[in-house]
Scaffold this motif. Structure first.
Motif, PDB file in Angstrom:
ATOM      1  N   LEU A 123      19.496  -4.453  -3.350  1.00  0.00           N
ATOM      2  CA  LEU A 123      19.606  -4.205  -4.798  1.00  0.00           C
ATOM      3  C   LEU A 123      20.834  -4.846  -5.445  1.00  0.00           C
ATOM      4  CD1 LEU A 123      18.835  -0.363  -4.792  1.00  0.00           C
ATOM      5  CD2 LEU A 123      17.223  -2.238  -5.181  1.00  0.00           C
ATOM      6  N   PHE A 124      21.889  -5.037  -4.663  1.00  0.00           N
ATOM      7  CA  PHE A 124      23.190  -5.308  -5.283  1.00  0.00           C
ATOM      8  C   PHE A 124      23.666  -6.747  -5.101  1.00  0.00           C
ATOM      9  CE2 PHE A 124      22.984  -0.763  -4.335  1.00  0.00           C
ATOM     10  CZ  PHE A 124      23.306  -0.220  -5.566  1.00  0.00           C
ATOM     11  N   GLY A 125      24.621  -7.145  -5.942  1.00  0.00           N
ATOM     12  CA  GLY A 125      25.199  -8.480  -5.867  1.00  0.00           C
ATOM     13  C   GLY A 125      26.645  -8.466  -6.333  1.00  0.00           C
ATOM     14  N   ASP A 126      27.296  -9.621  -6.250  1.00  0.00           N
ATOM     15  CA  ASP A 126      28.702  -9.770  -6.637  1.00  0.00           C
ATOM     16  C   ASP A 126      28.801 -10.517  -7.971  1.00  0.00           C
ATOM     17  OD1 ASP A 126      29.280  -8.666  -4.141  1.00  0.00           O
ATOM     18  OD2 ASP A 126      29.522 -10.629  -3.188  1.00  0.00           O
ATOM     19  N   GLY A 127      29.791 -10.185  -8.785  1.00  0.00           N
ATOM     20  CA  GLY A 127      29.967 -10.904 -10.058  1.00  0.00           C
ATOM     21  C   GLY A 127      30.990 -10.218 -10.948  1.00  0.00           C
ATOM     22  N   ALA A 128      31.292 -10.883 -12.059  1.00  0.00           N
ATOM     23  CA  ALA A 128      32.259 -10.331 -13.018  1.00  0.00           C
ATOM     24  C   ALA A 128      31.881 -10.741 -14.445  1.00  0.00           C
ATOM     25  CB  ALA A 128      33.669 -10.833 -12.702  1.00  0.00           C
ATOM     26  N   GLY A 129      32.038  -9.807 -15.360  1.00  0.00           N
ATOM     27  CA  GLY A 129      31.810 -10.088 -16.785  1.00  0.00           C
ATOM     28  C   GLY A 129      32.986  -9.543 -17.571  1.00  0.00           C
ATOM     29  N   ALA A 130      33.369 -10.243 -18.624  1.00  0.00           N
ATOM     30  CA  ALA A 130      34.570  -9.830 -19.372  1.00  0.00           C
ATOM     31  C   ALA A 130      34.332  -9.934 -20.877  1.00  0.00           C
ATOM     32  CB  ALA A 130      35.755 -10.714 -18.976  1.00  0.00           C
ATOM     33  N   VAL A 131      34.996  -9.042 -21.605  1.00  0.00           N
ATOM     34  CA  VAL A 131      35.016  -9.162 -23.075  1.00  0.00           C
ATOM     35  C   VAL A 131      36.459  -9.012 -23.537  1.00  0.00           C
ATOM     36  CG1 VAL A 131      32.681  -8.268 -23.510  1.00  0.00           C
ATOM     37  CG2 VAL A 131      34.578  -6.669 -23.387  1.00  0.00           C
ATOM     38  N   ILE A 132      36.789  -9.692 -24.628  1.00  0.00           N
ATOM     39  CA  ILE A 132      38.089  -9.465 -25.267  1.00  0.00           C
ATOM     40  C   ILE A 132      37.823  -8.754 -26.581  1.00  0.00           C
ATOM     41  CG2 ILE A 132      40.051 -10.572 -26.413  1.00  0.00           C
ATOM     42  CD1 ILE A 132      39.994 -12.638 -24.147  1.00  0.00           C
ATOM     43  N   LEU A 133      38.468  -7.617 -26.762  1.00  0.00           N
ATOM     44  CA  LEU A 133      38.343  -6.873 -28.022  1.00  0.00           C
ATOM     45  C   LEU A 133      39.613  -7.073 -28.842  1.00  0.00           C
ATOM     46  CD1 LEU A 133      36.679  -3.456 -27.052  1.00  0.00           C
ATOM     47  CD2 LEU A 133      35.625  -5.657 -27.488  1.00  0.00           C
ATOM     48  N   SER A 134      39.403  -7.324 -30.141  1.00  0.00           N
ATOM     49  CA  SER A 134      40.510  -7.540 -31.083  1.00  0.00           C
ATOM     50  C   SER A 134      40.166  -6.834 -32.388  1.00  0.00           C
ATOM     51  CB  SER A 134      40.678  -9.044 -31.377  1.00  0.00           C
ATOM     52  OG  SER A 134      40.915  -9.762 -30.199  1.00  0.00           O
ATOM     53  N   PRO A 135      41.148  -6.605 -33.265  1.00  0.00           N
ATOM     54  CA  PRO A 135      40.842  -5.937 -34.543  1.00  0.00           C
ATOM     55  C   PRO A 135      39.940  -6.812 -35.416  1.00  0.00           C
ATOM     56  CG  PRO A 135      43.207  -5.964 -34.109  1.00  0.00           C
ATOM     57  CD  PRO A 135      42.582  -6.871 -33.102  1.00  0.00           C
ATOM     58  N   SER A 136      38.980  -6.184 -36.073  1.00  0.00           N
ATOM     59  CA  SER A 136      38.066  -6.916 -36.948  1.00  0.00           C
ATOM     60  C   SER A 136      38.595  -6.915 -38.381  1.00  0.00           C
ATOM     61  CB  SER A 136      36.691  -6.242 -36.918  1.00  0.00           C
ATOM     62  OG  SER A 136      35.898  -6.724 -37.965  1.00  0.00           O
TER      63      SER A 136
END
Ligand code: UT7
Length: 325
Positions: free
Chosen positions: A156-169
């Motif tokens: 079922l599983f795998g390796d990986g990475a996801g990223a977001v940058i949050l800043s004021p709108s």
């Protein structure tokens, strides 16, 4: 009070692909079984990179997409259940490699809901004005946590990475609704033990193995219910209908979970983005990887409303409503 917007996304997966046929060389399984029960066709499995390596690469790409530099980052949150070490945190390792010397950094443990929990923390810090630019990463090398002889989990599983940058709108768009839930009474549905208790006062040896175990059908039911309930809560609280939502990005665990959630929330399947056929379940990383793919493929325009929904061990779950800036 300024809302937090998504200022950039990034993702990274190891190069090495493992197909369902490759899995059938390890355990008694088949492409037909895995694909029909889960929707997964292949996953990426690290041949040497650890969680901090994947997290760093995703972070670099999110920074590039945002136009910010490492010195603009005030805080790094890394959601993971497969850190390189308990101490130092993956977030501190990423901070050092990025050269984000102004940033505070910590890891967060909320299993597959980790990116949503991280975004909720980051959004709150931005709304209070405490921080401006926050890098939130979901990163896992789950391959090191698997029992590779247990066909009910290792496929079922795998390796990986996801990223977001949050800043004021500056536009009023951004994250307008967050819901986080936990239910510790269901903690035995998904488990990954840490170090066993061991000291001179304890006689008996603890032989509990440090691999993921799971009550698959219980998790399945929890997941369908969680996705449906979170979507309904977001829509009701924000006085929206599903027509107002461009895409729903849920944690990528199983095609059939998403299909049943779509049916019970009466929302067409084509609103649910899916990429689990290519990556399997990368836990805290799935939603970030999906968001980044969508952003790179120009699938999301300013003003589009997205619901992100995570669920996972704990049990934990959470949802975020984002209006793309
Ligand atoms: O982030 C959250 C992570 N967890 C999840 O998302 C898990 C949610 N649950 C699921 O996705 C599903 O429950 C599974 C995909 C894990 C299992 O599907 P299922 O339809 O619930 O299958 P099952 O557990 O009822 O097993 C059916 C049969 C069993 O054989 P018998 O007892 O009927 O002879 C299993 O031993 O399928 C067998 N089986 C397999 N056969 C071939 C279990 N795993 C495999 C496999 N290949 N990989």
């Amino acid at each position: 009070m300024k809302r937090a917007k998504i200022a950039g996304t990034g993702s990274y997966v190891p190069l090495n692909r493992m197909t369902n046929d490759d899995m059938s060389n390890l355990v008694e399984t088949s492409d037909e079984w895995i694909a029909s029960r889960t929707g997964i066709r292949e996953r990426r499995i690290s041949t040497g990179e650890n969680t901090s390596d994947l997290a760093y690469e995703a972070g670099v790409r999110a920074l590039q997409a945002s136009g910010l530099t490492a010195m603009d980052i005030d805080l790094i949150i890394c959601a993971t259940i497969s850190p390189d070490s308990f101490m130092p945190s993956v977030a501190c390792m990423v901070q050092e490699r990025l050269g984000a010397t102004r940033a505070a950094a910590f890891d967060l443990s909320a299993a597959c809901s980790g990116l949503i929990y991280g975004m909720a923390c980051a959004s709150s810090f931005i709304e209070t004005g405490m921080y401006q630019n926050i890098l939130v990463i979901g990163a896992e090398t789950l391959s090191k946590t698997l029992d590779w002889t247990d066909r009910s989990t290792c496929v079922l599983f795998g390796d990986g990475a996801g990223a977001v940058i949050l800043s004021p709108s500056d536009t009023g768009k951004g994250i307008s609704f967050i819901q986080l839930l936990s239910d510790g009474s269901k903690q035995d549905y998904l488990c990954l033990p840490a170090m066993p208790l061991r000291n001179p006062l304890i006689q008996e040896e603890n032989s509990q193995s440090q691999v993921i175990t799971m009550k698959g059908q219980e998790v399945f039911k929890f997941a369908v219910r969680s996705i449906t309930d979170h979507i309904n809560t977001v829509l009701k609280n924000m006085e929206l209908s599903s027509v107002d939502i461009k895409y729903i990005i849920t944690h990528q665990a199983n095609y059939r979970i998403i299909e049943q959630a779509a049916k019970s929330s009466k929302i067409p399947m084509d609103k649910f983005y899916m990429n689990l056929d290519r990556y399997g379940n990368t836990s805290a990383a799935t939603i970030g990887i999906a968001l980044d793919e969508m952003a790179q493929n120009d699938m999301i325009q300013s003003g589009d409303k997205l619901i992100l929904v995570g669920f996972g061990g704990g049990m934990t779950s959470g949802a975020v409503l984002v209006e793309w800036d």
